[in-house]
Design an enzyme around this catalytic site. Structure first.
Site, PDB file in Angstrom:
ATOM      1  CB  ALA A 129      33.098 -29.706 -29.991  1.00  0.00           C
ATOM      2  CB  ILE A 339      58.407  -0.568 -43.369  1.00  0.00           C
ATOM      3  CG1 ILE A 339      57.407  -0.049 -44.417  1.00  0.00           C
ATOM      4  CG2 ILE A 339      59.048   0.598 -42.626  1.00  0.00           C
ATOM      5  CD1 ILE A 339      56.210   0.674 -43.824  1.00  0.00           C
ATOM      6  N   GLY A 341      62.453  -4.382 -43.094  1.00  0.00           N
ATOM      7  CA  GLY A 341      63.520  -5.139 -43.730  1.00  0.00           C
ATOM      8  C   GLY A 341      63.850  -6.405 -42.960  1.00  0.00           C
ATOM      9  CD  GLU A 365      35.025 -17.797 -34.742  1.00  0.00           C
ATOM     10  OE1 GLU A 365      34.070 -17.041 -35.003  1.00  0.00           O
ATOM     11  OE2 GLU A 365      35.530 -17.894 -33.614  1.00  0.00           O
TER      12      GLU A 365
END
Length: 391
Positions: A129, A339, A341, A365
């Site tokens: 944290a 590809i 669709g 990060e």
């Protein structure tokens, strides 16, 4: 001479993890997608995750990076990267058990018995944290305060986007203990049990990860719960952040390999205007570009991991790997969806799920912009010389 070959142990570990993912994790994908469509929480259930970890432990796969003295495998960073790549072949978020935050090893003997060992054994869970609403990538801007009151510290503040914050029973909390000194000597890390009084609320996101917002209101923490030295918390935070940033693009690499395989299979079998999609030059270029970027990412990840394993400064290499991995993984999943669709856009296939999850890689990060800042600053200030990254 540069040797790109893997050791026999690394090959065996990679093979075992790949088999585990194919046999144990991938078969759960359809059930997880179905549950999500029905409105259930995303990802594996707590029971499924524990069963999978127990199954792996029976085979001796426990504590990948945990030192052998604590019952772990003590594997090096390159082997860790290979494992993360294999785990990335599924969109299911899963990590083997037996791990603990690397900075927990700075714990004293009492803290090891109370926090480190139980976390490794899976009896306790933690969260890191540091991020706050007004201090995202700028860790030095944290405002959570800890004021000494006899043998206790009183914490007040809020943390946000904390991974594991809903599940953790204790948090590694970074708070300002000396405002005059700021980050350099004025931030301390505390081990704060949930039953000391902090609360958490989930943050809904577009992907599987459900981070939390943590609130500390007059939370009293015994002085004995200071992790490491008072005022040296920022150094611990940087150790945590810098330890495994290369593992994020490593997992994305596995996802990209899986996605390209899916794209190839669809291109071979789907016919349009009397011919397979694979015969179309536009599709071939998508496939060629994706494969080229996958191989480039593999080398960047392994180079960063090698620097970690060999004790070299890896921050620059990790920033490059994360930046390239985040950008290219998102481009590759976009091509694979194209590809497929309309079917790629549905929630029936894993493509859409990968699409949402991989987007996070460019944010958490350290955003793309932060990585670019790090890379450019290292070069401008002369910390890294152009063409000297293998030194």
């Amino acid at each position: 001479m540069i040797d790109f070959s893997l050791s026999e142990e690394q090959k065996a570990i990679r093979s075992w993890v790949r088999t585990f993912v194919q046999r144990e994790l991938m078969p759960l994908e359809n059930d997880v997608l179905r549950r999500e469509r029905e409105g259930h929480p995303p990802g594996l259930t707590h029971e499924e995750r524990n069963r999978l970890r127990a199954l792996a432990r029976e085979s001796g796969f426990w504590g990948v990076a945990t030192p052998e003295e604590f019952g772990g495998m003590g594997l090096d960073a390159v082997t860790e990267a290979l494992i993360e790549t294999e785990l990335g072949r599924t969109f299911l978020t899963f990590k083997f058990g037996g791990e603990a935050d690397n900075i927990l090893y700075h714990a004293n003997e009492w803290q090891r018995r109370s926090y480190l060992v139980p976390t490794i054994e899976g009896e306790r869970s933690s969260c890191f944290a540091i991020t706050e609403p007004g201090a995202g990538s700028d860790a030095k801007a944290i405002r959570t305060r800890a004021v000494r009151d006899g043998d206790t510290w009183v914490l007040n503040g809020e943390k946000t986007f904390i991974t594991g914050g809903m599940e953790a029973d204790f948090a590694l909390v970074f708070a300002v203990t000396d405002p005059e000194r700021g980050a350099d000597g004025g931030v301390t890390c505390f081990l704060v049990d949930r039953d000391m009084g902090w609360t958490s609320e989930p943050i809904d996101t577009m992907g599987e990860r459900r981070p939390a917002s943590l609130v500390f209101q007059d939370v009293r923490v015994p002085h004995e719960n200071v992790l490491g030295e008072e005022g040296r918390g920022f150094e611990l935070a940087m150790q945590w952040i810098g330890r495994g940033r290369y593992l994020l693009p490593a997992r994305a690499l596995g996802g990209c390999e899986r996605l390209l395989d899916m794209g190839l299979e669809h291109a071979r079998t789907r016919e349009t205007f009397g011919a397979p999609l694979a015969d179309r030059q536009a599709i071939q270029w998508m496939i060629a570009d994706s494969q080229t970027e996958i191989e480039a990412l593999r080398l960047l990840v392994l180079h960063a991991a090698w620097r970690v394993a060999s004790g070299r400064d890896s921050r620059h290499a990790q920033a490059i790997a994360k930046l390239f991995g985040g950008v290219k993984a998102n481009e590759i999943v976009d091509r694979v969806m194209q590809i497929h669709g309309g079917m790629g856009y549905t929630r029936e296939l894993p493509v859409e799920r990968f699409y949402r999850d991989l987007r996070l890689l460019r944010i958490f990060e350290g955003t793309d912009e932060i990585q670019r800042r790090t890379i450019a600053r290292d070069l401008i200030r002369g910390h890294v010389k152009v063409g000297a990254t293998l030194v």
